[in-house]
Motif scaffolding. Structure first.
Motif, mmCIF file in Angstrom:
data_model
loop_
_atom_site.group_PDB
_atom_site.id
_atom_site.type_symbol
_atom_site.label_atom_id
_atom_site.label_comp_id
_atom_site.label_asym_id
_atom_site.label_seq_id
_atom_site.Cartn_x
_atom_site.Cartn_y
_atom_site.Cartn_z
ATOM 1 N N LYS A 11 -6.670 -9.116 -8.390
ATOM 2 C CA LYS A 11 -7.861 -10.327 -7.915
ATOM 3 C C LYS A 11 -8.186 -10.944 -8.883
ATOM 4 N N ASN B 68 -6.058 -12.926 -10.639
ATOM 5 C CA ASN B 68 -5.657 -14.003 -9.899
ATOM 6 C C ASN B 68 -3.684 -14.344 -9.990
ATOM 7 N N GLN C 133 -6.148 -3.557 -5.645
ATOM 8 C CA GLN C 133 -7.096 -4.882 -4.981
ATOM 9 C C GLN C 133 -7.711 -5.760 -6.091
ATOM 10 N N ARG D 16 6.606 -10.183 -10.334
ATOM 11 C CA ARG D 16 5.268 -10.831 -8.845
ATOM 12 C C ARG D 16 5.615 -10.391 -7.124
ATOM 13 N N PHE E 73 -1.859 -13.006 -7.851
ATOM 14 C CA PHE E 73 -0.941 -13.942 -6.381
ATOM 15 C C PHE E 73 -1.094 -15.265 -6.237
ATOM 16 N N ASP E 74 -2.158 -16.523 -6.915
ATOM 17 C CA ASP E 74 -2.373 -17.607 -6.676
ATOM 18 C C ASP E 74 -1.834 -18.449 -8.447
ATOM 19 N N ARG E 75 -0.941 -17.274 -9.469
ATOM 20 C CA ARG E 75 -0.505 -17.405 -10.896
ATOM 21 C C ARG E 75 0.183 -19.043 -10.547
ATOM 22 N N THR E 76 -0.060 -20.267 -11.543
ATOM 23 C CA THR E 76 1.202 -21.073 -11.306
ATOM 24 C C THR E 76 1.740 -21.934 -13.267
ATOM 25 N N GLU F 23 8.066 -14.525 -12.046
ATOM 26 C CA GLU F 23 8.073 -14.833 -10.523
ATOM 27 C C GLU F 23 9.031 -13.407 -9.773
#
Length: 317
Positions: free
Chosen positions: A262, A265, A258, A280, A267-270, A277
């Motif tokens: 973190k 990043n 984890q 992920r 799970f928050d990447r764009t 995807e």
């Protein structure tokens, strides 16, 4: 949709990052001497030189501490295999080559210090230890699925170095010996710096080629093996270490997996395309399952420890 980069192109693009992190590492790494962490005054000859060979009663370590020390040392012993894998998948030129050689030299200290401590203090059977070393090194590194290539290699060593740091620190505590604890804290500090180098390079690769890097990270985590997997008794030793808090599923999840995800990043990447995807999503499902497995493992462990405590109490009533 961006075009995939070849391994050589990735290494070329990341070379400035490698140089920056190499310089950072060299500015922070502390040189130390393995002999300073060994209680030489406790040493004496074995039978081949007129002394006495090893017997279990000579060891001051608990069974858990002995198993953890053996596992950690045999892991360090396989350094030639790790060097070969990293050298083949990184580069031997420029800052990459400087890093690989420096990392190898630093890692070599760990095995020297640990073996000298164990032999001098007669903490473990040196004959069995040597037999296990020969088997483990002859087997070479046990690579998880898809370990080849820079992206999977740098992902693996990021998590592996952090896992090793956790194991060394907890082993030092389990030894109940100030000398061993001090030595393993020193080794763990090295492992942490190594992890930071690899974590930063893998993070840079994730920024550079997210749709290539994230599938590699997912493959590594969903097939993760500790580097000692090829040693004798690895499964039994691993169970005992997990059972007594040297390295267990919760530590793997909360102290290794984890924090790194973190930091990246994940799970928050764009910046991910369809392939990223999908990776992920698979990784998210894996982390969720791992969290559930932690609960199951701890319930089973607690029941097992309770049964052992009851049997132990029964011997004295």
């Amino acid at each position: 949709m961006t075009k995939d980069l070849t391994p050589l192109q990735i290494l070329t693009e990341l070379e400035p990052v490698a140089e920056q992190n190499l310089n950072r590492h060299l500015s922070m790494a502390k040189d130390w001497n393995p002999h300073d962490y060994v209680p030489w005054s406790q040493g004496r000859n074995f039978a081949a030189l007129g002394g006495m060979d090893w017997a279990l009663e000579q060891s001051k370590l608990s069974e858990v501490a002995r198993v953890a020390m053996i596992t950690n040392l045999l892991t360090e012993d396989n350094l030639p295999s790790y060097h070969r894998e990293i050298a083949q998948n990184f580069s031997e030129d420029g800052p990459w080559g400087v890093w690989v050689d420096r990392w190898t030299a630093e890692e070599n200290r760990h095995g020297i210090a640990m073996r000298d401590y164990l032999v001098v203090t007669r903490a473990v059977d040196p004959v069995a230890l040597e037999e296990a070393r020969m088997i483990h090194m002859s087997n070479g590194v046990q690579s998880p699925d898809g370990w080849g290539g820079f992206l999977t290699s740098v992902a693996y060593v990021t998590f592996q170095e952090l896992a090793t740091r956790v194991s060394h620190r907890n082993t030092g505590k389990a030894c109940n010996d100030a000398v061993a604890d001090r030595m393993l804290q020193r080794i763990a500090a090295d492992e942490n710096l190594h992890m930071i180098f690899y974590r930063n390079l893998c993070g840079a690769a994730l920024d550079l080629v997210p749709d290539q890097a994230l599938p590699a990270i997912t493959r590594i985590l969903t097939n993760f093996l500790m580097p000692g997997a090829g040693m004798p008794n690895f499964r039994r030793y691993g169970v005992l270490m997990a059972k007594h808090g040297i390295y267990d599923l919760r530590q793997h999840l909360e102290e290794v997996v984890q924090p790194v995800l973190k930091q990246w990043n994940v799970f928050d990447r764009t910046d991910l395309g369809p392939r990223g995807e999908q990776a992920r999503e698979e990784l998210g499902e894996f982390v969720d399952k791992l969290a559930k497995d932690v609960i199951k493992f701890e319930e089973q462990r607690d029941r097992s420890l309770a049964r052992e405590a009851t049997r132990g109490a029964g011997r004295y009533t």
